[in-house]
Design an enzyme around this catalytic site. Structure first.
Site, PDB file in Angstrom:
ATOM      1  N   SER A 189      38.177  31.672  38.164  1.00  0.00           N
ATOM      2  CA  SER A 189      36.764  32.810  38.312  1.00  0.00           C
ATOM      3  C   SER A 189      36.532  31.481  37.931  1.00  0.00           C
ATOM      4  O   SER A 189      36.445  30.684  36.923  1.00  0.00           O
ATOM      5  CB  SER A 189      36.539  33.341  37.442  1.00  0.00           C
ATOM      6  OG  SER A 189      36.491  33.706  36.325  1.00  0.00           O
ATOM      7  N   ASP A 190      34.977  31.074  38.521  1.00  0.00           N
ATOM      8  CA  ASP A 190      34.061  30.019  37.609  1.00  0.00           C
ATOM      9  C   ASP A 190      33.768  30.681  37.081  1.00  0.00           C
ATOM     10  O   ASP A 190      33.614  31.517  36.305  1.00  0.00           O
ATOM     11  CB  ASP A 190      33.138  29.312  38.541  1.00  0.00           C
ATOM     12  CG  ASP A 190      32.473  28.713  38.768  1.00  0.00           C
ATOM     13  OD1 ASP A 190      32.126  27.896  37.719  1.00  0.00           O
ATOM     14  OD2 ASP A 190      31.406  27.914  39.436  1.00  0.00           O
ATOM     15  N   TYR A 191      32.380  30.663  35.755  1.00  0.00           N
ATOM     16  CA  TYR A 191      32.090  30.311  35.180  1.00  0.00           C
ATOM     17  C   TYR A 191      31.004  31.577  34.590  1.00  0.00           C
ATOM     18  O   TYR A 191      29.918  32.065  35.312  1.00  0.00           O
ATOM     19  CB  TYR A 191      31.111  29.103  34.063  1.00  0.00           C
ATOM     20  CG  TYR A 191      30.894  29.461  32.593  1.00  0.00           C
ATOM     21  CD1 TYR A 191      30.836  28.123  32.007  1.00  0.00           C
ATOM     22  CD2 TYR A 191      30.077  30.115  31.881  1.00  0.00           C
ATOM     23  CE1 TYR A 191      31.625  28.385  30.151  1.00  0.00           C
ATOM     24  CE2 TYR A 191      29.258  30.061  30.711  1.00  0.00           C
ATOM     25  CZ  TYR A 191      30.091  29.246  29.506  1.00  0.00           C
ATOM     26  OH  TYR A 191      29.779  29.038  28.902  1.00  0.00           O
ATOM     27  N   THR A 192      32.214  32.928  34.337  1.00  0.00           N
ATOM     28  CA  THR A 192      31.919  33.978  33.901  1.00  0.00           C
ATOM     29  C   THR A 192      31.345  34.371  35.274  1.00  0.00           C
ATOM     30  O   THR A 192      30.727  35.390  35.337  1.00  0.00           O
ATOM     31  CB  THR A 192      30.236  34.576  33.065  1.00  0.00           C
ATOM     32  OG1 THR A 192      28.691  33.667  33.045  1.00  0.00           O
ATOM     33  CG2 THR A 192      30.869  33.524  31.452  1.00  0.00           C
ATOM     34  N   GLY A 193      31.622  33.914  36.143  1.00  0.00           N
ATOM     35  CA  GLY A 193      31.682  34.519  37.832  1.00  0.00           C
ATOM     36  C   GLY A 193      32.121  36.333  38.393  1.00  0.00           C
ATOM     37  O   GLY A 193      31.667  36.661  38.908  1.00  0.00           O
TER      38      GLY A 193
END
Length: 762
Positions: free
Chosen positions: A303-307
Site C-alpha cells: 500500500s502507499d503511506y496509510t492508503g
C-alpha cells in the site's frame, strides 16, 4: 535513544551478529535459496511462524530514525522511539522500515534482529530514491525530455549504486503514471503524457535500479507505482477520484506498468485513488484478477503511506479492521505505515474472515523477494559504513548528473538566434533562483543536499571565467515581491547586454500534495518579467519547473525560452553549458505546454471529436475554448536546437502494409545551420477509421541523431501491424485493415513530412 555514532564496539557487535546469523538454522535453511528453487525452505520457515509473525512480515513502517528530510516527507507520527521500533522488529512485528538514516540505522536494526529475534528473518530497508541518492539527477519528467531511455537506466544505476551502499534494499520508484493534467503536482515524478515514452522509461529505470541481479550489493528492488491510473485524478487534484473506462485504463494507464513488470520489477504500490468508485487498495479486479491472474505478476503489492486505512474516510471500510480485511482480500500483500495488518490480520484469520492460505501466499512472496535480494544469504549485504561514504558523489556520478541535466534542457524558443550567449557579454542574471541555495535538487529528495548543488550564478561565473561581466539580482521572491527588488533588477538590466531571468516554481510547488489551480508563473515573478521586458534589453527566460507551465505576457513573448526544470546536483553547470553554447540543446517536451491553464487536462493524442476546428480561423460550434485553438502553445516532442533543422523527402517502400508484413518509412533530416545539433526524429500515426475512435496522432517510434553543420541523414523506421494495435470493442488488443496517416516530424503538432499507407486485410 538513537545511537548517532557507530562505535568500534558496535561494529564488533555487528560482526558478531553476522557470525550468529551464519551459524543459525534459519541461515542454513535459507541462504542458498535461488529464484524458482528451494521454495520448500521458505514453506518450512512459514510453517514455523505464528500468525502474528506472518502479519509482521506484511507490515512496513517509516523509520523512527529518519534520514535527511525524511521526517518532513513522511512524518514519524506515532513511530515512537527508534529503540521501540527495534524492539518491534525483534519481536517480528515488522518486515522493515523506510527512509531511515542510512547504514548507521540499518546496521543497528539488522544486528538486533539477527542477534535477538526468534526466527532471524532479515528486515528490508526501503527509501524514496526517486531521482538520486546523494548525487541528484534531474527530476524524472525532466530526464524523460532527453528522449534517451538509456540515460535513465544509467542514472538509476548510479542511484542504486549509492543507495545500496547506504544499506537500502528497495526503492519506491519508478513512478510510471501517465500524467495528462499538469495541475497534478506528481507530474514531476513520471515520464509525461505519452504512453510509448512512459513504457520505455519505466522499463529503463527498472533495469537501472535492479542491475544485473537483485542479489548484487549495488542493486535495489524497484517498485512500479502508483497502481493504477493515479495520473488521471480528477481536476489534477492529488488523492482525488479517478473515473475512467477499462478501455482507457488498458490503452493509456496500464501499459507502463506492464513494461516495468516485463523488465523485472517485483513490487508495485497501490495508488491512493479510487477507480470508478473502488479504491485501488480494495480493488480485487485490479490487484488480483488483472495483476496476478492476467499478467502473472510474481512480486508483491504494498500500500502507499496509510492508503489501506484511508478507505475508512473514503467511505469504503467501516473501521481499521475492516480496512485490513478489504485490502488484504483485494490483493495488497503489505501494509505501509498504517499498522492495520499487524493489528488485525491474525484476528481476521482466527475469525475465519481471511483464509490463512492467502496470508501464507503473501508471506511467501515477501520472503522470496528478500531471498532474491540476497538477504538470507547475508543480511548485511548492503550495510557497510565505509562503503556508504566511498560511493557517495563520485566524480563519475557528478559527471553523469551534468550530462543528464544538459540532455534534459529544452529550448522552446530562440528568436533571432539570441542563444547561445557570448561568454564575453555583460549578463544580468536575475530571478529568485539565480543565486539561491535552495530549490536546486527538486522535490522528493530524501538524502541529497541543496547546499552541494550548483546554482546558475555559480555555473555562469565558472563558465564565463572572468570574461564579460555578471550581475546577479534576485528581483523577487518566489511568491512574494521583494522591497526594491524590481528597481534593482531593472537597474542591472539597463547596464547589461542581455538579461537571463530564472523564474518558475520552488521545490514545494511540485510533487506530492502540490496540485496547482493555475499553472502559471507566480504573480510577483511575472511582474518582474514585465518590468525587465520594458527595458528593451534582450530577455532569456530560464524556467524552473516540475510540470508544464502556461506562459503569459512578457514570459511568453521573450525571444528566448529555456525549460530548465529541477536539474539536480549539476544543474547550474548544465544550464551554463547550454546558455553559453558549450553544449547544444537536445531535450524535447515530454508533455504539452498549454496556451492557458484552463485547457488542462491536455494531451497531444486527443480525439478529433465530430466537430474539429479546421486549420485557420476559429469557427463557431467547433471544439475549442473561446478565443484559443484546441492545441498546445508548445506541443509534446517540441524542442529547438542551435542548428537549422529541415525535414524532407518522405519515402515508403510500399503504399500498403501486408497484414503479416512491415512497412519502411524514411525522411531526410538536414541541418542547414552553422552549428552541430541533435535532433529527435519522431514517427506518428493516425488510424483514420476504426471501430473505436482513435487519437489524432500517436507516437510510434523516435530516434535521436547528431547532425554536424551542413550535414543530412536519412532516418528510417519500420512499422509492423503490432505497432497499430488498440483496445477494441471486446477490450482486447486488435487492429483493423484501413488507411493510416503517417508523419515523420519534430513534434506532435508539426507537419514535418506526411504520407499515408493502407493496412491490408489478412
Amino acid at each position: 535513544m538513537v545511537e548517532a555514532r557507530i562505535s568500534r564496539r558496535s561494529l564488533l557487535m555487528g560482526g558478531a551478529a553476522i557470525t550468529a546469523w551464519a551459524a543459525s538454522p534459519v541461515s542454513a535453511m535459507l541462504r542458498t535459496i535461488q529464484p524458482g528453487r528451494d521454495a520448500a525452505a521458505i514453506d518450512a520457515l512459514i510453517g514455523q511462524m505464528t500468525l502474528e509473525e506472518k502479519a509482521g512480515q506484511l507490515s512496513l513502517m517509516a523509520s523512527a530514525w529518519g534520514g535527511g528530510v525524511a521526517t518532513t516527507l513522511n512524518p514519524a507520527g506515532d513511530n515512537g522511539s527508534f529503540a521501540a521500533q527495534i524492539a518491534d522488529a525483534v519481536a517480528g512485528k515488522l518486515t522493515g522500515v523506510f527512509n531511515g538514516n542510512g547504514a548507521a540505522m540499518a546496521l543497528q536494526m539488522q544486528r538486533a534482529v539477527i542477534s535477538g529475534s526468534r526466527l532471524k528473518i532479515p528486515v528490508i530497508f526501503a527509501a524514496d530514491i526517486i531521482h538520486g541518492h546523494r548525487t541528484i539527477f534531474p527530476v524524472p519528467v525532466a530526464e524523460a525530455a532527453s528522449f534517451e531511455p538509456s540515460l535513465a537506466e544509467r542514472t538509476a544505476r548510479v542511484a542504486a549504486f549509492e543507495a545500496a551502499g547506504a544499506g537500502i534494499d528497495w526503492t519506491f520508484a519508478p513512478m510510471v503514471d501517465i500524467a495528462r493534467d499538469q495541475r497534478w503536482g506528481r507530474t514531476m515524478e513520471g515520464a509525461g503524457e505519452d504512453v510509448l515514452l512512459g513504457r520505455q522509461f519505466a522499463a529503463a529505470r527498472v533495469r537501472g535500479f535492479q542491475g544485473k541481479s537483485l542479489s548484487d550489493a549495488d542493486a535495489m528492488l524497484a517498485c512500479a507505482k502508483h497502481f493504477a491510473a493515479y495520473g488521471a485524478a480528477e481536476a489534477g487534484l492529488d488523492y482525488n477520484s479517478v473515473d475512467v473506462s477499462e478501455r482507457t485504463l488498458r490503452d493509456v494507464y496500464l501499459p507502463p506498468f506492464k513494461a516495468a513488470f516485463d523488465a523485472g520489477a517485483l513490487s508495485t504500490m497501490a495508488s491512493f485513488n479510487e477507480i470508478s468508485g473502488i479504491p485501488s487498495n480494495g480493488n480485487k479486479w485490479l490487484m488480483t484478477d488483472l495483476l496476478r491472474g492476467e499478467w502473472g505478476f510474481q512480486g508483491f503489492v504494498v500500500s502507499d503511506y496509510t492508503g489501506d486505512e484511508e478507505m475508512i474516510l473514503a467511505g469504503f471500510a467501516k473501521d481499521r479492521r475492516d480496512a485490513a480485511r478489504i485490502a488484504f482480500l483485494a490483493g495488497v500483500d503489505m501494509s505501509m505505515k498504517s499498522g492495520v495488518y499487524v493489528e488485525h490480520l491474525p484476528g481476521l484469520v482466527r475469525d475465519g474472515l481471511v483464509p490463512q492460505a492467502l496470508v501464507d501466499a503473501s508471506v511467501r512472496r515477501v520472503l522470496a523477494i528478500k531471498a532474491r535480494l540476497g538477504l538470507f544469504d547475508n543480511p548485511f549485504r548492503r550495510i557497510d559504513l565505509k562503503r556508504e561514504k566511498a560511493r557517495s558523489r563520485l566524480k563519475t556520478s557528478l559527471d553523469l548528473a551534468r550530462e543528464a541535466a544538459v540532455k534534459s534542457i529544452v529550448l522552446l524558443k530562440n528568436d533571432g538566434n539570441l542563444l547561445p550567449l557570448a561568454p564575453t557579454a555583460r549578463i544580468a542574471l536575475i530571478g529568485p533562483f539565480a543565486n539561491a541555495k535552495t530549490d536546486l535538487n527538486g522535490p522528493w529528495v530524501v538524502y541529497g543536499d541543496n547546499a552541494q548543488a550548483i546554482n546558475l550564478a555559480t555555473g555562469l561565473t565558472e563558465g564565463m571565467a572572468g570574461r564579460g561581466s555578471l550581475a546577479v539580482v534576485a528581483g523577487s521572491g518566489v511568491d512574494k515581491p521583494l522591497a526594491g527588488g524590481i528597481e534593482a533588477a531593472v537597474a542591472a538590466a539597463r547596464n547589461a547586454d542581455v538579461v537571463v531571468l530564472e523564474i518558475g516554481e520552488s521545490e514545494n510547488m511540485s510533487g506530492e500534495a502540490q496540485s496547482r489551480d493555475e499553472i502559471t508563473v507566480p504573480a510577483p515573478q511575472q511582474a518582474l518579467a514585465e518590468a525587465l521586458a520594458a527595458t528593451g534589453k534582450p530577455l532569456v527566460i530560464v524556467l524552473k519547473n516540475g510540470r508544464a507551465l502556461a506562459l503569459e505576457g512578457a514570459v511568453k513573448a521573450a525571444p528566448a525560452i529555456v525549460v530548465g526544470w529541477f536539474l539536480g546536483s549539476e544543474g547550474g553547470r548544465a544550464l551554463t553549458d547550454v546558455l553559453l553554447g558549450k553544449a547544444s540543446p537536445s531535450g524535447r517536451l515530454p508533455m504539452s505546454f498549454p496556451i492557458a491553464s484552463g485547457q488542462e487536462p491536455f494531451h497531444y493524442d486527443r480525439k478529433a471529436t465530430g466537430r474539429p476546428n479546421p486549420s485557420g480561423d476559429l469557427l463557431p460550434y467547433k471544439t475549442h475554448y473561446r478565443g484559443i485553438p484546441n492545441e498546445a502553445l508548445y506541443p509534446f516532442g517540441h524542442g529547438l536546437t542551435f542548428g537549422d533543422i529541415v525535414y524532407s523527402n518522405l519515402a515508403q517502400n510500399s503504399p500498403a502494409m501486408a497484414w503479416d508484413g512491415s512497412l519502411e518509412i524514411s525522411a531526410t533530416i538536414a541541418n542547414r545551420g552553422r552549428r552541430e545539433a541533435e535532433e529527435v526524429v519522431q514517427l506518428y500515426v493516425h488510424d483514420r477509421v476504426a471501430t473505436v475512435t482513435q487519437p489524432i496522432r500517436e507516437l510510434k517510434a523516435f530516434r535521436k541523431i547528431r547532425l554536424p553543420a551542413g550535414a543530412s541523414e536519412v532516418v528510417s523506421f519500420k512499422l509492423r501491424r503490432e505497432d497499430l494495435l488498440f483496445i477494441g470493442t471486446a477490450l482486447k488488443l486488435t487492429v483493423e485493415p484501413g488507411t493510416f496517416d503517417v508523419w515523420i516530424a519534430p513534434s506532435a503538432q508539426a507537419d514535418g513530412v506526411h504520407g499515408t499507407f493502407d493496412l491490408s486485410a489478412a
